[in-house]
Design a protein around this motif. Structure first.
Motif, mmCIF file in Angstrom:
data_model
loop_
_atom_site.group_PDB
_atom_site.id
_atom_site.type_symbol
_atom_site.label_atom_id
_atom_site.label_comp_id
_atom_site.label_asym_id
_atom_site.label_seq_id
_atom_site.Cartn_x
_atom_site.Cartn_y
_atom_site.Cartn_z
ATOM 1 N N UNK A 1 5.640 12.843 -3.160
ATOM 2 C CA UNK A 1 5.695 11.450 -2.740
ATOM 3 C C UNK A 1 6.053 11.247 -1.280
ATOM 4 N N UNK A 2 6.878 12.142 -0.711
ATOM 5 C CA UNK A 2 7.352 11.920 0.658
ATOM 6 C C UNK A 2 6.936 13.015 1.649
ATOM 7 N N UNK A 3 6.356 14.100 1.152
ATOM 8 C CA UNK A 3 6.026 15.235 2.021
ATOM 9 C C UNK A 3 5.089 14.893 3.156
ATOM 10 N N UNK A 4 4.003 14.186 2.857
ATOM 11 C CA UNK A 4 3.040 13.835 3.888
ATOM 12 C C UNK A 4 3.631 12.904 4.939
ATOM 13 N N UNK A 5 4.457 11.963 4.491
ATOM 14 C CA UNK A 5 5.090 11.032 5.413
ATOM 15 C C UNK A 5 6.051 11.723 6.369
ATOM 16 N N UNK A 6 6.770 12.710 5.851
ATOM 17 C CA UNK A 6 7.704 13.456 6.711
ATOM 18 C C UNK A 6 6.932 14.238 7.773
ATOM 19 N N UNK B 1 -3.036 13.727 7.482
ATOM 20 C CA UNK B 1 -1.831 14.499 7.177
ATOM 21 C C UNK B 1 -0.936 13.768 6.183
ATOM 22 N N UNK B 2 -0.794 12.454 6.374
ATOM 23 C CA UNK B 2 0.011 11.668 5.447
ATOM 24 C C UNK B 2 -0.564 11.724 4.038
ATOM 25 N N UNK B 3 -1.892 11.680 3.946
ATOM 26 C CA UNK B 3 -2.559 11.627 2.651
ATOM 27 C C UNK B 3 -2.555 12.963 1.916
ATOM 28 N N UNK B 4 -2.787 14.055 2.645
ATOM 29 C CA UNK B 4 -2.946 15.342 1.962
ATOM 30 C C UNK B 4 -1.688 16.205 2.008
ATOM 31 N N UNK B 5 -0.745 15.869 2.890
ATOM 32 C CA UNK B 5 0.444 16.714 3.054
ATOM 33 C C UNK B 5 1.242 16.901 1.786
ATOM 34 N N UNK B 6 1.541 15.789 1.098
ATOM 35 C CA UNK B 6 2.333 15.876 -0.122
ATOM 36 C C UNK B 6 1.627 16.668 -1.209
ATOM 37 N N UNK C 1 0.839 -1.197 0.000
ATOM 38 C CA UNK C 1 0.000 0.000 0.000
ATOM 39 C C UNK C 1 0.875 1.248 0.000
ATOM 40 N N UNK C 2 1.950 1.234 0.790
ATOM 41 C CA UNK C 2 2.875 2.367 0.827
ATOM 42 C C UNK C 2 3.514 2.586 -0.532
ATOM 43 N N UNK C 3 3.889 1.491 -1.198
ATOM 44 C CA UNK C 3 4.506 1.595 -2.524
ATOM 45 C C UNK C 3 3.531 2.187 -3.542
ATOM 46 N N UNK C 4 2.265 1.756 -3.479
ATOM 47 C CA UNK C 4 1.242 2.291 -4.384
ATOM 48 C C UNK C 4 1.090 3.794 -4.171
ATOM 49 N N UNK C 5 1.031 4.202 -2.912
ATOM 50 C CA UNK C 5 0.889 5.623 -2.613
ATOM 51 C C UNK C 5 2.065 6.435 -3.111
ATOM 52 N N UNK C 6 3.270 5.917 -2.915
ATOM 53 C CA UNK C 6 4.467 6.637 -3.348
ATOM 54 C C UNK C 6 4.505 6.776 -4.864
ATOM 55 N N UNK C 7 4.228 5.680 -5.564
ATOM 56 C CA UNK C 7 4.210 5.717 -7.033
ATOM 57 C C UNK C 7 3.144 6.692 -7.529
ATOM 58 N N UNK C 8 1.943 6.592 -6.956
ATOM 59 C CA UNK C 8 0.828 7.423 -7.419
ATOM 60 C C UNK C 8 1.097 8.907 -7.203
ATOM 61 N N UNK C 9 1.575 9.275 -6.019
ATOM 62 C CA UNK C 9 1.821 10.683 -5.744
ATOM 63 C C UNK C 9 3.022 11.215 -6.516
ATOM 64 N N UNK C 10 4.057 10.395 -6.696
ATOM 65 C CA UNK C 10 5.198 10.829 -7.501
ATOM 66 C C UNK C 10 4.751 11.071 -8.943
ATOM 67 N N UNK C 11 3.888 10.195 -9.431
ATOM 68 C CA UNK C 11 3.371 10.332 -10.789
ATOM 69 C C UNK C 11 2.517 11.584 -10.921
ATOM 70 N N UNK C 12 1.687 11.847 -9.905
ATOM 71 C CA UNK C 12 0.863 13.054 -9.966
ATOM 72 C C UNK C 12 1.742 14.298 -9.919
ATOM 73 N N UNK C 13 2.817 14.247 -9.127
ATOM 74 C CA UNK C 13 3.751 15.368 -9.093
ATOM 75 C C UNK C 13 4.430 15.576 -10.436
#
Length: 205
Positions: free
Chosen positions: A38-43, A124-129, A4-16
């Motif tokens: 991809x990493x902003x929300x996680x940070x 925050x994780x979802x919308x931060x990035x 799930x984390x990998x899907x989120x990272x790929x999806x948000x990086x792609x949207x960026x």
């Protein structure tokens, strides 16, 4: 949770990547926007729980983002028509939203937080990035004008908390939660579903 984390990272990086291309940024600009998306929300999430962000000592997400950008460029999606471009962005952003809502909420559960804490970390994780991405390119963040954006994140994170209380968190339930969250987000977007608005109407004579 890794998939799930990998899907989120790929999806948000792609949207960026798509946003960077749309705004006609140079290569470095696209890289920065995609990376922070991809990493902003996680940070932000890790700072709240006083944890060193995973990306600071694990290269996995950086590698995932690099591969995503390379494949995005090789497939030439940036050369497609605007309608295809927009649909790809919405789907990618929705995937990232739901995936990171789950992974963020999971961190809250690991720290034995209450319902508010779990939902807040998921949110925050979802919308931060996405907020960082939109602010960097001078756009209004989705969370401020897409009603079913933040709502979906709250529902998904809250759903995971309920599943945990029922001791029913497993591979199947996570898949089901992910699918339901994604469906709600996409249906809400394409049908222009919104929450009730509170405001003063125009003056009547």
């Amino acid at each position: 949770m890794e998939w799930i984390s990998a899907i989120g990272t790929v999806a948000f990086a792609f949207s960026g990547y798509l946003v960077g291309v749309k705004k006609r940024l140079d290569l470095l600009g696209i890289l920065i926007v995609a990376l922070l998306t991809g990493i902003g929300g996680g940070i932000m999430r890790d700072v709240l729980v006083h944890r060193v962000p995973l990306v600071f000592y694990d290269y996995t997400n950086v590698v995932i983002i690099a591969i995503t950008l390379l494949l995005s460029w090789l497939t030439g999606l940036h050369k497609r028509e605007s309608q295809t471009f927009y649909r790809a962005f919405i789907v990618a952003d929705s995937l990232g939203l739901v995936a990171f809502s789950i992974t963020g909420a999971q961190v809250g559960l690991m720290y034995d937080l209450n319902a508010f804490g779990v939902v807040l970390l998921g949110f925050i994780t979802a919308v931060g990035g996405g907020v960082v991405r939109d602010m960097m390119v001078n756009d209004i963040p989705f969370i401020l004008h897409e009603d079913f954006y933040g709502t979906v994140s709250i529902l998904v994170a809250g759903g995971l908390f309920v599943l945990d209380q029922l001791v029913y968190v497993n591979y199947l339930s996570l898949q089901l939660l992910f699918g339901i969250g994604l469906a709600i987000r996409l249906i809400g977007h394409w049908r222009d579903m919104t929450l009730p608005k509170i405001g003063m109407g125009g003056d009547k004579e």
